[in-house]
Design a protein around this motif. Sequence first.
Motif, PDB file in Angstrom:
ATOM      1  N   PRO A  66       0.801  -1.229   0.044  1.00  0.00           N
ATOM      2  CA  PRO A  66       0.077   0.190  -0.010  1.00  0.00           C
ATOM      3  C   PRO A  66       0.874   1.222   0.030  1.00  0.00           C
ATOM      4  N   VAL A  67       0.514   2.294  -0.658  1.00  0.00           N
ATOM      5  CA  VAL A  67       1.301   3.387  -0.739  1.00  0.00           C
ATOM      6  C   VAL A  67       0.274   4.677  -0.895  1.00  0.00           C
ATOM      7  N   PRO A  68       0.235   5.487   0.141  1.00  0.00           N
ATOM      8  CA  PRO A  68      -0.550   6.557   0.256  1.00  0.00           C
ATOM      9  C   PRO A  68      -0.399   7.654  -0.957  1.00  0.00           C
ATOM     10  N   PHE A  69      -1.551   8.668  -1.216  1.00  0.00           N
ATOM     11  CA  PHE A  69      -1.447   9.684  -2.028  1.00  0.00           C
ATOM     12  C   PHE A  69      -2.250  10.870  -1.320  1.00  0.00           C
ATOM     13  N   ASP A  70      -1.805  12.080  -1.607  1.00  0.00           N
ATOM     14  CA  ASP A  70      -2.288  13.201  -1.070  1.00  0.00           C
ATOM     15  C   ASP A  70      -3.506  13.817  -2.186  1.00  0.00           C
ATOM     16  N   ALA A  71      -3.887  14.886  -1.617  1.00  0.00           N
ATOM     17  CA  ALA A  71      -4.679  15.719  -2.521  1.00  0.00           C
ATOM     18  C   ALA A  71      -4.090  16.136  -3.712  1.00  0.00           C
ATOM     19  N   ALA A  72      -2.681  16.667  -3.447  1.00  0.00           N
ATOM     20  CA  ALA A  72      -2.043  17.197  -4.565  1.00  0.00           C
ATOM     21  C   ALA A  72      -1.996  16.282  -5.908  1.00  0.00           C
ATOM     22  N   ALA A  73      -1.527  15.002  -5.415  1.00  0.00           N
ATOM     23  CA  ALA A  73      -1.330  13.932  -6.505  1.00  0.00           C
ATOM     24  C   ALA A  73      -2.633  13.437  -7.044  1.00  0.00           C
ATOM     25  N   PHE A  74      -3.941  13.531  -6.412  1.00  0.00           N
ATOM     26  CA  PHE A  74      -5.128  13.357  -6.795  1.00  0.00           C
ATOM     27  C   PHE A  74      -5.370  14.410  -7.947  1.00  0.00           C
ATOM     28  N   ASP A  75      -5.420  15.839  -7.415  1.00  0.00           N
ATOM     29  CA  ASP A  75      -5.529  16.821  -8.399  1.00  0.00           C
ATOM     30  C   ASP A  75      -4.843  16.737  -9.427  1.00  0.00           C
ATOM     31  N   ALA A  76      -3.795  16.299  -9.490  1.00  0.00           N
ATOM     32  CA  ALA A  76      -2.846  16.368 -10.760  1.00  0.00           C
ATOM     33  C   ALA A  76      -3.221  15.516 -11.808  1.00  0.00           C
ATOM     34  N   GLY A  77      -3.964  14.547 -11.409  1.00  0.00           N
ATOM     35  CA  GLY A  77      -4.627  13.583 -12.304  1.00  0.00           C
ATOM     36  C   GLY A  77      -5.662  13.738 -13.111  1.00  0.00           C
ATOM     37  N   GLY A  78      -6.461  15.050 -12.490  1.00  0.00           N
ATOM     38  CA  GLY A  78      -7.524  15.615 -13.202  1.00  0.00           C
ATOM     39  C   GLY A  78      -8.590  14.711 -13.047  1.00  0.00           C
ATOM     40  N   LEU A  79      -8.867  13.990 -11.857  1.00  0.00           N
ATOM     41  CA  LEU A  79      -9.989  12.987 -11.407  1.00  0.00           C
ATOM     42  C   LEU A  79     -10.806  13.885 -10.696  1.00  0.00           C
ATOM     43  N   ARG A  80     -12.385  13.396 -10.453  1.00  0.00           N
ATOM     44  CA  ARG A  80     -13.285  13.940  -9.669  1.00  0.00           C
ATOM     45  C   ARG A  80     -13.534  12.712  -8.542  1.00  0.00           C
ATOM     46  N   LEU A  81     -13.207  11.456  -8.995  1.00  0.00           N
ATOM     47  CA  LEU A  81     -13.853  10.493  -8.079  1.00  0.00           C
ATOM     48  C   LEU A  81     -13.089   9.272  -8.246  1.00  0.00           C
ATOM     49  N   LEU A  82     -12.816   8.485  -7.296  1.00  0.00           N
ATOM     50  CA  LEU A  82     -11.920   7.210  -7.353  1.00  0.00           C
ATOM     51  C   LEU A  82     -12.735   6.182  -6.743  1.00  0.00           C
ATOM     52  N   ARG A  83     -12.899   5.019  -7.219  1.00  0.00           N
ATOM     53  CA  ARG A  83     -13.478   3.940  -6.375  1.00  0.00           C
ATOM     54  C   ARG A  83     -12.520   2.762  -6.109  1.00  0.00           C
ATOM     55  N   PRO A  84     -12.578   2.195  -4.950  1.00  0.00           N
ATOM     56  CA  PRO A  84     -11.714   0.961  -4.784  1.00  0.00           C
ATOM     57  C   PRO A  84     -11.893   0.102  -5.852  1.00  0.00           C
ATOM     58  N   GLY A  85     -10.812  -0.680  -6.199  1.00  0.00           N
ATOM     59  CA  GLY A  85     -10.913  -1.478  -7.324  1.00  0.00           C
ATOM     60  C   GLY A  85     -10.408  -1.142  -8.683  1.00  0.00           C
ATOM     61  N   GLN A  86     -10.332   0.013  -8.806  1.00  0.00           N
ATOM     62  CA  GLN A  86     -10.133   0.730  -9.993  1.00  0.00           C
ATOM     63  C   GLN A  86      -8.767   0.690 -10.442  1.00  0.00           C
ATOM     64  N   ARG A  87      -8.237   0.285 -11.631  1.00  0.00           N
ATOM     65  CA  ARG A  87      -7.019   0.112 -11.977  1.00  0.00           C
ATOM     66  C   ARG A  87      -6.655   1.787 -12.445  1.00  0.00           C
TER      67      ARG A  87
END
Length: 77
Positions: free
Chosen positions: A24-45
């Motif tokens: 397991p590797v954590p990510f922060d809001a900056a990493a999430f925002d950099a990807g341009g996503l709005r939502l992430l669901r467990p199990g998504q590649r």
Amino acid sequence: MQATAYTYDPESRSGQVLLDDGTPVPFDAAAFDAGGLRLLRPGQRVRIETEERETGAEAGAGAGAGRRITLVTLQTF
């Protein structure tokens, strides 16, 4: 690098991914925002980009501790 979404908190826009070896590797809001996503669901590649962390208190915290995720986005082929 590819991983699988493990946890995601929409309030903080942070969470964890599982590397293909199960680490397991954590990510922060900056990493999430950099990807341009709005939502992430467990199990998504996902595709992640990482960089090595500076040496410090977190460096010895276990597998994946020397890595920081800088981008999380959906894996497309």
